[in-house]
Design an enzyme around this catalytic site. Structure first.
Site, short mmCIF file in Angstrom:
data_model
loop_
_atom_site.label_atom_id
_atom_site.label_comp_id
_atom_site.label_asym_id
_atom_site.label_seq_id
_atom_site.Cartn_x
_atom_site.Cartn_y
_atom_site.Cartn_z
N PRO A 2 7.58 -25.56 -24.34
CA PRO A 2 6.28 -26.24 -24.20
C PRO A 2 5.33 -25.48 -23.28
CG PRO A 2 8.11 -27.77 -23.87
CD PRO A 2 8.69 -26.39 -23.89
N GLU A 3 4.10 -25.31 -23.71
CA GLU A 3 3.07 -24.69 -22.90
C GLU A 3 1.97 -25.74 -22.65
OE1 GLU A 3 1.95 -20.80 -24.43
OE2 GLU A 3 3.90 -20.55 -25.36
N LYS A 57 1.68 -26.31 -16.96
CA LYS A 57 2.73 -26.89 -17.78
C LYS A 57 3.43 -28.05 -17.10
CE LYS A 57 3.84 -22.20 -19.39
NZ LYS A 57 4.94 -21.24 -19.60
N HIS A 105 21.22 -36.14 -23.87
CA HIS A 105 20.51 -35.32 -22.89
C HIS A 105 19.36 -36.06 -22.21
CE1 HIS A 105 22.88 -32.18 -24.71
NE2 HIS A 105 22.31 -32.40 -25.87
N ARG A 125 18.46 -28.35 -22.71
CA ARG A 125 18.83 -27.10 -22.05
C ARG A 125 18.73 -27.14 -20.53
NH1 ARG A 125 16.89 -21.96 -25.25
NH2 ARG A 125 18.50 -21.13 -23.91
N ARG A 273 11.82 -11.01 -25.30
CA ARG A 273 10.88 -11.93 -25.94
C ARG A 273 10.13 -11.18 -27.03
NH1 ARG A 273 7.99 -15.35 -21.22
NH2 ARG A 273 8.57 -17.17 -22.43
#
Ligand SMILES: [Zn+2]
Length: 284
Positions: A2-3, A57, A105, A125, A273
């Site tokens: 997410p940005e 963010k 989670h 994560r 990346r």
């Protein structure tokens, strides 16, 4: 990951539900995602959701204590007496849950006394972080973070870029310089500005800086309008996906014809990346 547009989408999705809602309690299931000391008393009965803000963010939920007269302010920073900051990391998201069981989670939940739905922080994560703070401006999660990418002025962007010899791709994603841009929007913004990701940041002319600033605003705003991009895991509070991935012009389009010139979009692997760009439209 997410940005800024995905976090802003969460803010807009949750704002109406959260603001003014009477809190019943907060339960933390996974302490290891927390940064800083826990507050003396967590928001519970009598507390109210005061508003939601965002910086880069990081999402900022403001809570007000029983009996507090809230000053009317524009930002959530003016509207709470205790704040819950959440940095989304790789896979964090806020979900609105109606059922009795939490999704897998789930690390933290906020319950409300007048509604069935709970807000649940879900992060498979676990690279995301949460923090309680009396003032978001002094929180650890925002202590080394630059100005928000949507709030910065063209002049301030120019000053910031002229301070570094790093290539644009690294500088734009460095949260200490500018908060909100990551790998996806960096590629889209530089393509929209017709600037090479390898250009030295301080080499930009004033017209190039202005083009970059305009691209920054237009790409982020367009992505927010579409509810963000869903690449791997991002989903909105009700589980819906974002829609901006359908409008990506370079990200994830390796080998496909560039919309500007027709040549294949390039993918370069740097620091594990993927960097997407067009050699013809973004020369240098
Ligand atoms: Zn091109």
């Amino acid at each position: 990951m997410p940005e800024l547009p995905e976090v802003e989408t969460s803010k807009r999705d949750l704002e109406i539900f959260f603001t003014g809602a009477p809190v019943a309690g907060i339960r933390i299931h996974e302490k290891r995602i927390r940064v800083g000391a826990p507050p003396q008393d967590l928001p519970g009965s009598g507390w109210v959701g005061a508003g939601i803000g965002r910086h880069g963010k990081t999402l900022i939920m403001g809570f007000s204590r029983p009996g507090t007269n809230l000053p009317a302010g524009e930002s959530a920073a003016d509207r709470g007496t205790l704040f819950l900051l959440s940095r989304f990391g790789m896979s964090g998201s806020w979900r609105r849950i109606d059922s009795r069981t939490n999704p897998p989670h789930s690390h933290l939940e906020i319950r409300f006394s007048d509604r069935r739905s709970r807000l649940v922080w879900v992060d498979p994560r676990r690279f995301g972080r949460i923090e309680f703070a009396g003032d978001p401006r002094t929180a650890h999660l925002l202590s080394q973070v630059g100005p928000d990418a949507l709030a910065i002025s063209p002049d301030d962007l120019g000053t910031l870029l002229s301070s570094t010899s790093r290539p644009l791709r690294g500088a734009l994603m460095d949260q200490r310089l500018l908060a909100g841009v990551g790998n996806i929007y960096m590629a889209e913004i530089l393509f929209a500005a017709r600037l090479s990701p390898f250009r030295e940041s301080r080499s930009l002319s004033s017209s190039e800086t202005l083009a970059l600033w305009a691209a920054l605003q237009s790409v982020l705003e367009a992505a927010i309008t579409e509810g963000g991009s869903t690449i791997h895991s991002f989903s909105r509070e009700d589980g819906r996906a974002g829609g901006y991935q359908r409008h990506h012009l370079v990200y994830g389009r390796e080998g496909l014809p560039c919309t500007g010139c027709g040549l294949p979009v390039q993918r370069t692997t740097l620091e594990a990346r993927s960097l997407y760009h067009c050699l013809f439209c973004q020369p240098g």
